[in-house]
Motif scaffolding. Sequence first.
Motif, PDB file in Angstrom:
ATOM      1  N   SER A 125      -3.045   0.858   8.863  1.00 57.85           N
ATOM      2  CA  SER A 125      -4.329   0.350   8.387  1.00 57.85           C
ATOM      3  C   SER A 125      -5.474   1.016   9.158  1.00 57.85           C
ATOM      4  N   SER A 169     -11.929  -2.020   8.465  1.00 50.16           N
ATOM      5  CA  SER A 169     -11.302  -3.342   8.369  1.00 50.16           C
ATOM      6  C   SER A 169     -12.072  -4.370   9.187  1.00 50.16           C
ATOM      7  N   LEU A 222      -4.344   0.102  -5.304  1.00 54.77           N
ATOM      8  CA  LEU A 222      -5.321  -0.751  -4.633  1.00 54.77           C
ATOM      9  C   LEU A 222      -5.466  -2.088  -5.352  1.00 54.77           C
ATOM     10  N   LEU A 250      -4.392  -5.646  -3.568  1.00 50.63           N
ATOM     11  CA  LEU A 250      -5.405  -6.679  -3.355  1.00 50.63           C
ATOM     12  C   LEU A 250      -4.992  -7.991  -4.019  1.00 50.63           C
ATOM     13  N   SER A 291      -4.682  -4.382   3.107  1.00 47.46           N
ATOM     14  CA  SER A 291      -4.872  -3.527   1.934  1.00 47.46           C
ATOM     15  C   SER A 291      -5.391  -2.138   2.289  1.00 47.46           C
ATOM     16  N   LYS A 292      -5.803  -1.939   3.532  1.00 37.58           N
ATOM     17  CA  LYS A 292      -6.417  -0.671   3.933  1.00 37.58           C
ATOM     18  C   LYS A 292      -5.369   0.369   4.331  1.00 37.58           C
ATOM     19  N   TYR A 340      -7.930   7.221  -2.224  1.00 33.66           N
ATOM     20  CA  TYR A 340      -7.798   5.801  -1.892  1.00 33.66           C
ATOM     21  C   TYR A 340      -8.882   5.370  -0.900  1.00 33.66           C
ATOM     22  N   GLN A 352     -11.201   2.107  -1.618  1.00 31.59           N
ATOM     23  CA  GLN A 352     -11.079   0.873  -0.847  1.00 31.59           C
ATOM     24  C   GLN A 352     -12.418   0.458  -0.245  1.00 31.59           C
ATOM     25  N   CYS A 396     -13.700  -3.143  -1.533  1.00 34.63           N
ATOM     26  CA  CYS A 396     -13.704  -4.129  -0.453  1.00 34.63           C
ATOM     27  C   CYS A 396     -15.118  -4.484   0.001  1.00 34.63           C
TER      28      CYS A 396
END
Length: 343
Positions: A117, A122, A248, A252, A277-278, A308, A312, A316
């Motif tokens: 991650s 994050s 993704l 999620l 999810s990262k 990606y 993200q 996010c």
Amino acid sequence: MHIFKHLKRVVTDWFLCGMVLAVFLAWLFPRFGATGGAMHAGLVTNIGVFIVFFLHGMNLSSEQIRHGLKNWRLHVMVQAFTFVVFPLLWLACDKTLGAFIPGTLMVGFLYLAALPSTISSSVALTGSAGGNVPAAILNASLSSVLGIFITPFLCALVIGGGSGGIDLGETLLDLCAMLLLPLVLGQLLRPLFGTFFGRHKRYTNLIDKAVILLLVYAAFCNSMVSGLWQQQGPSVLAMAVGGSALLLALILLLTTRTAKWLGFNHADKVAAVFCASKKSLAAGAPMAALIFNGNPGLGLILLPIMIYHPLQLIVCSIMAENYANRLRMEAAGLPLDATVTAR
């Protein structure tokens, strides 16, 4: 939905624009950054990677990590999604769609699934959404360290260690020398120089991103020289974009449902969803250069994580704003479906 605001933020991000420029320059001047070229890409990027992970170690607060040790269920969920659920989703995709996707691109999706991650995004998104920041710091940091060992292991498990595969022993030694050693050195020297580097964190982040751009440029230079991109059509890019977006969305959905099923409060749910999810481009680019050393398809292998990464950030960021608005509505005693835009 302020999707256009978030999209504009990503489009005007100099780092993301830099990735596009790096690929364009690799197309124009492939031999300069290729192996054996005038840039001496191997030496330059190795030095850069060592410096980057030394700075990561210098900026890693052990005190904040200790504060995040309380909720073991949250930690197990994040690490399980990062290193178990992601690879299982890739395995399911490979079994059902692998025959229709170029082999090197499937390796790229495998690599994306096996990566740790992120740390910075994050933690930042968790904080802006009112989440459990100490837990996010712990999980993102732990994931980065575990990834040094687990990521090459997962790749070698699928690709194999024979001719054209991954020499796991040599790869782990290289990763320990280039990633783990500077990380430990940074932690050891943090009591002496941590305050200084903390005041200049903006410049350390700049170095971090500059090294990633160099790695992307070198990877695509080798791919151009090998003729890999001449063999691929626009369909490969479409597959990479579609596959990354689908992954993704699915992850999620799964992380949100799992956090709800586990009965997490708002703070823990936010940390769980954003950390689990990262996937880290900052760790992914330098690790790929070591794991797939000399592979002419490295540019294509990096393509899924390069797509990606901005996806993200966009999705996010929108989720973080929605989480924050929900918290403000609850604090104000408003119903969650109220048409109120909290600013």
